[in-house]
Design a protein around this motif. Structure first.
Motif, PDB file in Angstrom:
ATOM      1  N   ALA A 106      28.784   1.790  41.946  1.00 30.46           N
ATOM      2  CA  ALA A 106      29.912   1.514  42.837  1.00 30.46           C
ATOM      3  C   ALA A 106      30.453   2.841  43.354  1.00 30.46           C
ATOM      4  CB  ALA A 106      31.003   0.746  42.099  1.00 30.46           C
ATOM      5  N   GLN A 107      30.922   2.838  44.589  1.00 35.90           N
ATOM      6  CA  GLN A 107      31.396   4.066  45.232  1.00 35.90           C
ATOM      7  C   GLN A 107      32.905   4.038  45.377  1.00 35.90           C
ATOM      8  OE1 GLN A 107      29.383   5.165  48.925  1.00 35.90           O
ATOM      9  NE2 GLN A 107      31.325   5.848  49.799  1.00 35.90           N
ATOM     10  N   VAL A 108      33.542   5.182  45.084  1.00 35.74           N
ATOM     11  CA  VAL A 108      34.982   5.349  45.260  1.00 35.74           C
ATOM     12  C   VAL A 108      35.206   6.565  46.158  1.00 35.74           C
ATOM     13  CG1 VAL A 108      37.195   5.770  44.119  1.00 35.74           C
ATOM     14  CG2 VAL A 108      35.446   4.380  42.970  1.00 35.74           C
ATOM     15  N   THR A 109      36.055   6.423  47.169  1.00 38.29           N
ATOM     16  CA  THR A 109      36.313   7.529  48.103  1.00 38.29           C
ATOM     17  C   THR A 109      37.818   7.728  48.274  1.00 38.29           C
ATOM     18  OG1 THR A 109      34.270   7.123  49.328  1.00 38.29           O
ATOM     19  CG2 THR A 109      35.969   8.401  50.446  1.00 38.29           C
ATOM     20  N   LEU A 110      38.240   8.978  48.164  1.00 37.54           N
ATOM     21  CA  LEU A 110      39.630   9.364  48.436  1.00 37.54           C
ATOM     22  C   LEU A 110      39.638  10.137  49.749  1.00 37.54           C
ATOM     23  CD1 LEU A 110      39.206   9.439  45.167  1.00 37.54           C
ATOM     24  CD2 LEU A 110      41.467  10.498  45.183  1.00 37.54           C
ATOM     25  N   ARG A 111      40.423   9.688  50.719  1.00 34.13           N
ATOM     26  CA  ARG A 111      40.533  10.357  52.006  1.00 34.13           C
ATOM     27  C   ARG A 111      41.789  11.226  52.070  1.00 34.13           C
ATOM     28  NH1 ARG A 111      35.524   9.749  54.079  1.00 34.13           N
ATOM     29  NH2 ARG A 111      34.986   7.586  54.584  1.00 34.13           N
ATOM     30  N   ASP A 112      41.663  12.344  52.773  1.00 30.73           N
ATOM     31  CA  ASP A 112      42.805  13.233  53.056  1.00 30.73           C
ATOM     32  C   ASP A 112      43.536  13.661  51.783  1.00 30.73           C
ATOM     33  OD1 ASP A 112      42.358  12.987  55.839  1.00 30.73           O
ATOM     34  OD2 ASP A 112      43.477  11.110  55.878  1.00 30.73           O
ATOM     35  N   ASP A 162      29.182   9.616  38.096  1.00 35.12           N
ATOM     36  CA  ASP A 162      27.823  10.102  38.355  1.00 35.12           C
ATOM     37  C   ASP A 162      27.826  11.052  39.559  1.00 35.12           C
ATOM     38  OD1 ASP A 162      25.116  10.503  38.508  1.00 35.12           O
ATOM     39  OD2 ASP A 162      24.616   8.472  39.111  1.00 35.12           O
ATOM     40  N   MET A 163      27.561  10.541  40.738  1.00 36.75           N
ATOM     41  CA  MET A 163      27.481  11.375  41.936  1.00 36.75           C
ATOM     42  C   MET A 163      28.881  11.816  42.390  1.00 36.75           C
ATOM     43  SD  MET A 163      24.760   9.137  44.091  1.00 36.75           S
ATOM     44  CE  MET A 163      23.010   9.394  43.875  1.00 36.75           C
ATOM     45  N   ILE A 164      28.983  13.052  42.879  1.00 36.86           N
ATOM     46  CA  ILE A 164      30.249  13.566  43.414  1.00 36.86           C
ATOM     47  C   ILE A 164      29.952  14.318  44.703  1.00 36.86           C
ATOM     48  CG2 ILE A 164      32.253  15.052  43.040  1.00 36.86           C
ATOM     49  CD1 ILE A 164      31.822  14.719  40.036  1.00 36.86           C
ATOM     50  N   VAL A 165      30.676  13.971  45.765  1.00 29.54           N
ATOM     51  CA  VAL A 165      30.550  14.665  47.048  1.00 29.54           C
ATOM     52  C   VAL A 165      31.943  15.020  47.524  1.00 29.54           C
ATOM     53  CG1 VAL A 165      29.831  14.479  49.464  1.00 29.54           C
ATOM     54  CG2 VAL A 165      28.443  13.431  47.679  1.00 29.54           C
ATOM     55  N   GLN A 166      32.121  16.282  47.991  1.00 28.36           N
ATOM     56  CA  GLN A 166      33.414  16.717  48.502  1.00 28.36           C
ATOM     57  C   GLN A 166      33.227  17.325  49.893  1.00 28.36           C
ATOM     58  OE1 GLN A 166      35.624  19.245  45.858  1.00 28.36           O
ATOM     59  NE2 GLN A 166      37.362  19.453  47.241  1.00 28.36           N
ATOM     60  N   ASN A 167      34.017  16.866  50.857  1.00 29.27           N
ATOM     61  CA  ASN A 167      33.978  17.382  52.225  1.00 29.27           C
ATOM     62  C   ASN A 167      35.339  17.957  52.573  1.00 29.27           C
ATOM     63  OD1 ASN A 167      31.291  16.387  52.775  1.00 29.27           O
ATOM     64  ND2 ASN A 167      32.204  14.344  52.899  1.00 29.27           N
ATOM     65  N   ILE A 168      35.371  19.205  53.031  1.00 32.43           N
ATOM     66  CA  ILE A 168      36.629  19.876  53.370  1.00 32.43           C
ATOM     67  C   ILE A 168      36.812  19.877  54.883  1.00 32.43           C
ATOM     68  CG2 ILE A 168      37.936  22.034  53.182  1.00 32.43           C
ATOM     69  CD1 ILE A 168      36.333  22.645  50.660  1.00 32.43           C
ATOM     70  N   SER A 169      38.055  19.654  55.337  1.00 29.57           N
ATOM     71  CA  SER A 169      38.354  19.628  56.772  1.00 29.57           C
ATOM     72  C   SER A 169      38.174  21.007  57.389  1.00 29.57           C
ATOM     73  CB  SER A 169      39.785  19.141  56.994  1.00 29.57           C
ATOM     74  OG  SER A 169      40.704  20.059  56.409  1.00 29.57           O
ATOM     75  N   ASP A 220      37.955  15.258  51.489  1.00 25.87           N
ATOM     76  CA  ASP A 220      37.578  13.896  51.094  1.00 25.87           C
ATOM     77  C   ASP A 220      36.711  14.006  49.840  1.00 25.87           C
ATOM     78  OD1 ASP A 220      38.839  12.952  53.343  1.00 25.87           O
ATOM     79  OD2 ASP A 220      36.978  12.712  54.497  1.00 25.87           O
ATOM     80  N   ILE A 221      36.959  13.164  48.854  1.00 22.38           N
ATOM     81  CA  ILE A 221      36.185  13.174  47.607  1.00 22.38           C
ATOM     82  C   ILE A 221      35.561  11.802  47.411  1.00 22.38           C
ATOM     83  CG2 ILE A 221      36.261  13.430  45.098  1.00 22.38           C
ATOM     84  CD1 ILE A 221      38.647  15.304  45.457  1.00 22.38           C
ATOM     85  N   THR A 222      34.238  11.780  47.264  1.00 23.38           N
ATOM     86  CA  THR A 222      33.504  10.540  46.998  1.00 23.38           C
ATOM     87  C   THR A 222      32.766  10.678  45.678  1.00 23.38           C
ATOM     88  OG1 THR A 222      33.195   9.987  49.336  1.00 23.38           O
ATOM     89  CG2 THR A 222      31.631   9.026  47.780  1.00 23.38           C
ATOM     90  N   PHE A 223      32.800   9.631  44.859  1.00 16.52           N
ATOM     91  CA  PHE A 223      32.041   9.651  43.601  1.00 16.52           C
ATOM     92  C   PHE A 223      31.600   8.238  43.261  1.00 16.52           C
ATOM     93  CE2 PHE A 223      36.529   9.238  42.531  1.00 16.52           C
ATOM     94  CZ  PHE A 223      36.558   8.223  41.592  1.00 16.52           C
ATOM     95  N   THR A 224      30.680   8.134  42.324  1.00 15.58           N
ATOM     96  CA  THR A 224      30.201   6.816  41.899  1.00 15.58           C
ATOM     97  C   THR A 224      30.482   6.589  40.427  1.00 15.58           C
ATOM     98  OG1 THR A 224      27.963   7.605  41.369  1.00 15.58           O
ATOM     99  CG2 THR A 224      28.357   6.837  43.619  1.00 15.58           C
TER     100      THR A 224
END
Length: 411
Positions: A266-272, A295-302, A309-313
């Motif tokens: 399952a994916q969880v994403t936090l915006r801004d 498990d997976m972690i992805v971070q995107n900076i403005s 934005d932080i996305t993880f599973t």
């Protein structure tokens, strides 16, 4: 002469006819002069029935009594197999976990093996007696029956093999080995004659259901060779399957061994999320305290670096809890939106040969892009690349990656 541990799962001992078939496999090994210990699961469906009875008796129940109930299925199977073997003229006796003893910690329902008493067991094997051992169960420090968790009979078998210094641990199941991917999805999937412990550990943790992860961990730590083979093959012939052993010589190893997939993500994403020191800990610290595995972690900076934005599973079973834990941190984190999605799948490319070959990841990304499959998140290790994609593209992604790495059967 060799010392062999043979393990048979629930489908292999589902009824008396199948138990007799198991006995013929054991007979083949004893006739060859080998010392044999057999680990058995409960009959197919029996553990589920016993679990349901516990829940029907009381929704909230004593975990110690739960273990006493659900461990009984293996007692029945081990006793029946010993009776069948004796009727065939083979010296055999059954062993329950407490009789060995199989010492575990006190974590009822998910106990871990700590020590195995092998003196008497080893002597009996040396005398030619077959030991039929009830899998899945042990004995706590307080002398209470414990269970090792679902799939624990695999763990029992490998632990017994390690303690007895067995030459091999044969895991008999309803498939004839480990395949390059799920044959139900890719018809050209082929059986692997040999894989390393490390590759099998990745495969087991990433969705392959052939072996329990804890069993593979034990096999790797104690260097136990494990053979995965079918109990439905001709019992008169030596087993043919996949040998799981120490790392194979790099010269002999394919770059990619297999493609695995897991639907329980399952994916969880936090915006801004405000970009500041300590933000990552504020997100993942509470999740760790709640015993939720990320498990997976992805971070995107403005572009201006002010927000991220932080996305993880997380496992699907923990999705609702994870969302609640993160939502509780909204005041502290000050994020804009909290999004979640359970309609995702993790697809993984696995192979020890990846350590010495460049371009493996690029090949996967290019192949998926050509099929218009969007990648939501990526994680890598020395021998694994995992991507998170929409569940609708699961079969297409598996087939594409299986083909692009040349894993299809040769004509």
């Amino acid at each position: 002469m060799a010392r062999i541990v043979m393990k048979f799962g629930g489908t292999s001992v589902a009824d008396l006819d199948r138990i007799r078939n198991v006995a013929r496999h054991v007979q083949r090994e004893t006739a060859a002069g080998n010392e044999v210990a057999v680990v058995v699961s409960a009959m197919a469906g029996e553990t589920n029935r016993l679990v349901a009875l516990c829940r029907e008796a009381a929704t909230i129940h004593d975990a110690r009594e739960y273990d006493a109930v659900v461990s009984s299925g293996e007692n029945v199977t081990s006793g029946l197999l010993a009776i069948v073997l004796q009727a065939m003229g083979i010296d055999a006796r059954s062993w329950q976990g407490w009789q060995i003893p199989m010492r575990t910690d006190d974590a009822h329902g998910a106990a871990r093996v700590e020590a195995i008493g092998t003196d008497v067991l080893s002597d009996r094997l040396s005398q030619g007696q077959v030991a039929v051992i009830a899998g899945f169960q042990g004995l706590s420090s307080l002398n209470r029956i414990t269970t090792l968790g679902r799939g624990g009979s695999d763990t029992t078998a490998v632990a017994v093999a390690a303690a007895l210094h067995a030459d091999r641990c044969d895991i008999y199941t309803d498939v004839d080995g480990v395949y390059t991917t799920d044959p139900r999805i890719v018809r050209t999937a082929r059986r692997l004659p040999r894989v390393s412990h490390e590759e099998m550990l990745e495969m087991a943790s990433l969705g392959a259901k052939v072996l329990h992860v804890r069993a593979v961990e034990l096999a790797m730590v104690h260097d136990v060779p494990v053979m995965v083979c079918s109990s439905f093959a001709d019992p008169a012939r030596p087993p043919v399957g996949t040998l799981i052993t120490a790392e194979i010589d790099a010269m002999e190893q394919e770059t990619v061994t297999s493609i695995a997939y897991a639907r329980d993500e399952a994916q969880v994403t936090l915006r801004d999320v405000p970009d500041a020191p300590g933000v990552a800990y504020a997100v993942f610290g509470p999740l760790a305290e709640a015993s939720i595995v990320v498990d997976m972690i992805v971070q995107n900076i403005s572009e201006d670096g002010s927000a991220t934005d932080i996305t993880f599973t997380v496992p699907q079973s923990d999705f609702e809890r994870a969302m609640a834990v993160v939502e509780a941190q909204r005041g502290t984190l000050g994020f804009g939106k909290l999004l979640g999605d359970t309609d995702v799948v993790k697809v993984s490319v696995i192979g020890i040969g990846m350590r010495s070959h460049a371009g493996v990841a690029a090949t996967a990304f290019k192949a998926l892009a050509e099929r218009a499959i969007n990648i939501r998140a990526i994680t890598t290790s020395e021998i694994k690349i995992s991507v998170l994609i929409d569940a609708a593209y699961t079969e297409l992604a598996v087939r594409t990656l299986h083909a692009v790495y040349g894993l299809d059967k040769t004509p």
